[in-house]
Motif scaffolding. Structure first.
Motif, PDB file in Angstrom:
ATOM      1  N   PHE A  89      -6.250   8.347  -9.795  1.00 19.54           N
ATOM      2  CA  PHE A  89      -4.973   7.642  -9.767  1.00 19.54           C
ATOM      3  C   PHE A  89      -5.180   6.160 -10.053  1.00 19.54           C
ATOM      4  O   PHE A  89      -6.130   5.549  -9.571  1.00 19.54           O
ATOM      5  CB  PHE A  89      -4.282   7.824  -8.413  1.00 19.54           C
ATOM      6  N   SER A  90      -4.277   5.609 -10.853  1.00 16.06           N
ATOM      7  CA  SER A  90      -4.337   4.190 -11.195  1.00 16.06           C
ATOM      8  C   SER A  90      -4.035   3.346  -9.960  1.00 16.06           C
ATOM      9  O   SER A  90      -3.133   3.665  -9.186  1.00 16.06           O
ATOM     10  CB  SER A  90      -3.325   3.881 -12.302  1.00 16.06           C
ATOM     11  N   GLU A  91      -4.776   2.256  -9.808  1.00 12.25           N
ATOM     12  CA  GLU A  91      -4.530   1.333  -8.696  1.00 12.25           C
ATOM     13  C   GLU A  91      -3.554   0.232  -9.079  1.00 12.25           C
ATOM     14  O   GLU A  91      -3.164  -0.567  -8.229  1.00 12.25           O
ATOM     15  CB  GLU A  91      -5.849   0.715  -8.232  1.00 12.25           C
ATOM     16  N   SER A  92      -3.157   0.172 -10.339  1.00 12.59           N
ATOM     17  CA  SER A  92      -2.298  -0.918 -10.797  1.00 12.59           C
ATOM     18  C   SER A  92      -0.872  -0.475 -11.118  1.00 12.59           C
ATOM     19  O   SER A  92      -0.051  -1.296 -11.506  1.00 12.59           O
ATOM     20  CB  SER A  92      -2.908  -1.557 -12.053  1.00 12.59           C
ATOM     21  N   SER A  93      -0.586   0.807 -10.945  1.00  7.16           N
ATOM     22  CA  SER A  93       0.731   1.326 -11.289  1.00  7.16           C
ATOM     23  C   SER A  93       1.606   1.461 -10.044  1.00  7.16           C
ATOM     24  O   SER A  93       1.295   2.244  -9.142  1.00  7.16           O
ATOM     25  CB  SER A  93       0.601   2.683 -11.985  1.00  7.16           C
ATOM     26  N   ARG A  94       2.692   0.715 -10.005  1.00  8.29           N
ATOM     27  CA  ARG A  94       3.603   0.758  -8.860  1.00  8.29           C
ATOM     28  C   ARG A  94       4.281   2.114  -8.718  1.00  8.29           C
ATOM     29  O   ARG A  94       4.473   2.614  -7.603  1.00  8.29           O
ATOM     30  CB  ARG A  94       4.656  -0.347  -9.025  1.00  8.29           C
ATOM     31  N   PHE A 115       0.836  -1.198   0.000  1.00  7.69           N
ATOM     32  CA  PHE A 115       0.000   0.000   0.000  1.00  7.69           C
ATOM     33  C   PHE A 115       0.871   1.249   0.000  1.00  7.69           C
ATOM     34  O   PHE A 115       0.616   2.195  -0.746  1.00  7.69           O
ATOM     35  CB  PHE A 115      -0.908  -0.022   1.231  1.00  7.69           C
ATOM     36  N   TRP A 116       1.926   1.262   0.827  1.00  8.00           N
ATOM     37  CA  TRP A 116       2.760   2.457   0.906  1.00  8.00           C
ATOM     38  C   TRP A 116       3.585   2.653  -0.358  1.00  8.00           C
ATOM     39  O   TRP A 116       3.788   3.783  -0.798  1.00  8.00           O
ATOM     40  CB  TRP A 116       3.686   2.416   2.122  1.00  8.00           C
ATOM     41  N   THR A 117       4.065   1.586  -0.978  1.00  6.07           N
ATOM     42  CA  THR A 117       4.793   1.717  -2.249  1.00  6.07           C
ATOM     43  C   THR A 117       3.910   2.391  -3.288  1.00  6.07           C
ATOM     44  O   THR A 117       4.341   3.291  -4.014  1.00  6.07           O
ATOM     45  CB  THR A 117       5.235   0.334  -2.758  1.00  6.07           C
ATOM     46  N   TRP A 118       2.658   1.954  -3.365  1.00  7.13           N
ATOM     47  CA  TRP A 118       1.692   2.539  -4.305  1.00  7.13           C
ATOM     48  C   TRP A 118       1.442   4.007  -3.987  1.00  7.13           C
ATOM     49  O   TRP A 118       1.498   4.874  -4.854  1.00  7.13           O
ATOM     50  CB  TRP A 118       0.393   1.743  -4.233  1.00  7.13           C
ATOM     51  N   LEU A 119       1.201   4.305  -2.712  1.00  8.60           N
ATOM     52  CA  LEU A 119       0.891   5.673  -2.313  1.00  8.60           C
ATOM     53  C   LEU A 119       2.098   6.594  -2.487  1.00  8.60           C
ATOM     54  O   LEU A 119       1.953   7.747  -2.909  1.00  8.60           O
ATOM     55  CB  LEU A 119       0.424   5.677  -0.856  1.00  8.60           C
ATOM     56  N   ASP A 120       3.276   6.082  -2.202  1.00  5.88           N
ATOM     57  CA  ASP A 120       4.484   6.885  -2.343  1.00  5.88           C
ATOM     58  C   ASP A 120       4.751   7.215  -3.814  1.00  5.88           C
ATOM     59  O   ASP A 120       5.210   8.319  -4.141  1.00  5.88           O
ATOM     60  CB  ASP A 120       5.673   6.132  -1.748  1.00  5.88           C
ATOM     61  N   GLY A 121       4.434   6.279  -4.712  1.00  5.44           N
ATOM     62  CA  GLY A 121       4.561   6.551  -6.138  1.00  5.44           C
ATOM     63  C   GLY A 121       3.641   7.679  -6.574  1.00  5.44           C
ATOM     64  O   GLY A 121       4.014   8.527  -7.395  1.00  5.44           O
ATOM     65  N   ILE A 122       2.433   7.708  -6.014  1.00  7.88           N
ATOM     66  CA  ILE A 122       1.476   8.774  -6.338  1.00  7.88           C
ATOM     67  C   ILE A 122       1.961  10.111  -5.796  1.00  7.88           C
ATOM     68  O   ILE A 122       1.875  11.145  -6.474  1.00  7.88           O
ATOM     69  CB  ILE A 122       0.087   8.422  -5.784  1.00  7.88           C
ATOM     70  N   LEU A 123       2.479  10.120  -4.577  1.00  4.40           N
ATOM     71  CA  LEU A 123       3.024  11.353  -4.007  1.00  4.40           C
ATOM     72  C   LEU A 123       4.130  11.920  -4.888  1.00  4.40           C
ATOM     73  O   LEU A 123       4.184  13.121  -5.153  1.00  4.40           O
ATOM     74  CB  LEU A 123       3.565  11.088  -2.598  1.00  4.40           C
ATOM     75  N   GLY A 138       3.214   5.021  -9.791  1.00  5.58           N
ATOM     76  CA  GLY A 138       2.292   6.147  -9.811  1.00  5.58           C
ATOM     77  C   GLY A 138       1.792   6.415 -11.214  1.00  5.58           C
ATOM     78  O   GLY A 138       2.586   6.574 -12.145  1.00  5.58           O
ATOM     79  N   GLY A 139       0.489   6.442 -11.383  1.00  4.63           N
ATOM     80  CA  GLY A 139      -0.105   6.710 -12.689  1.00  4.63           C
ATOM     81  C   GLY A 139      -1.441   7.406 -12.518  1.00  4.63           C
ATOM     82  O   GLY A 139      -2.085   7.287 -11.478  1.00  4.63           O
ATOM     83  N   ILE A 140      -1.837   8.162 -13.527  1.00 10.45           N
ATOM     84  CA  ILE A 140      -3.120   8.863 -13.478  1.00 10.45           C
ATOM     85  C   ILE A 140      -3.874   8.568 -14.759  1.00 10.45           C
ATOM     86  O   ILE A 140      -3.298   8.521 -15.848  1.00 10.45           O
ATOM     87  CB  ILE A 140      -2.926  10.385 -13.283  1.00 10.45           C
ATOM     88  N   THR A 141      -5.171   8.320 -14.636  1.00 11.60           N
ATOM     89  CA  THR A 141      -5.988   7.996 -15.791  1.00 11.60           C
ATOM     90  C   THR A 141      -7.169   8.944 -15.888  1.00 11.60           C
ATOM     91  O   THR A 141      -7.535   9.604 -14.906  1.00 11.60           O
ATOM     92  CB  THR A 141      -6.484   6.539 -15.726  1.00 11.60           C
TER      93      THR A 141
END
Length: 208
Positions: A126-131, A77-85, A133-136
């Motif tokens: 934000f994409s839920e599948s991008s490690r 969860f944090w890897t995903w969230l940190d990518g978005i940040l 960070g991705g935006i759709t």
């Protein structure tokens, strides 16, 4: 947050589980500190459901391992969230601060919101599948028998956003419509702001 002694590194060898109420407060603070915009109740609700499912409550608890430890090929969860940040800081800062990115919204909720709106209404999540960070971008259009249909593009990552800013992507996005005429399906930023009114000040002045 949970340790009486913040300098005690041994605390992380066997840390206790954290309640969602505690974690939600810290996550919102983290976004506020890093991106100058915290998380609202709807965004936090989506994150809670991602972690705990529909039965999430403020008392739901999360272990450190589930929060912060990767288990290949699944990322934490944090890897995903940190990518978005990182994506926000590097490529989406002003759009995020100005509230143009809904960000954390489930696909189910996305469809519920868009199908109630006029054709051409779109939102950014934000994409839920991008490690990394991705935006759709998702929008509503007429489907079979005139019923509303929601479509989405593949997530944009830092690779694409380094070459072309997201507002320019939105401005230039086109699909081949009837009679092979290119048309931009993105007309109104949710809930109903005309596209160029919402994003006009971010467009880059580009030569042909």
């Amino acid at each position: 947050m949970l340790s009486p002694d913040p300098k005690n590194q041994l605390f992380f060898s066997v840390p206790p589980a954290a309640s969602w109420a505690q974690l939600a407060e810290v996550l919102s603070w983290q976004f506020s500190a890093a991106t100058e915009r915290g998380l609202d109740k709807e965004q936090l609700r989506m994150l809670a459901e991602k972690l705990f499912g529909p039965e999430a409550t403020p008392a739901s608890t999360l272990t450190w391992a589930k929060f912060a430890k990767d288990n290949p090929p699944i990322f934490s969860f944090w890897t995903w969230l940190d990518g978005i940040l990182s994506l926000i800081r590097d490529h989406l800062a002003q759009l995020w601060k100005d509230g143009h990115i809904m960000g954390f919204v489930s696909r189910k909720r996305e469809r519920q919101l868009l199908k109630r709106k006029q054709m051409g209404t779109f939102l950014l999540r934000f994409s839920e599948s991008s490690r990394e960070g991705g935006i759709t971008c998702s929008w509503v259009e007429p489907g079979e028998k005139g019923q509303p249909k929601v479509r989405s593009v593949e997530p944009y990552t830092r690779t694409e956003l380094t070459s072309l800013p997201l507002p320019d992507i939105i401005h230039d996005y086109q699909l081949v419509a009837a009679e092979n005429i290119p048309e931009n399906p993105l007309k109104f930023l949710y809930p109903g702001t005309p596209r160029d009114e919402a994003f006009g000040k971010y467009y880059t002045e580009r030569r042909e």
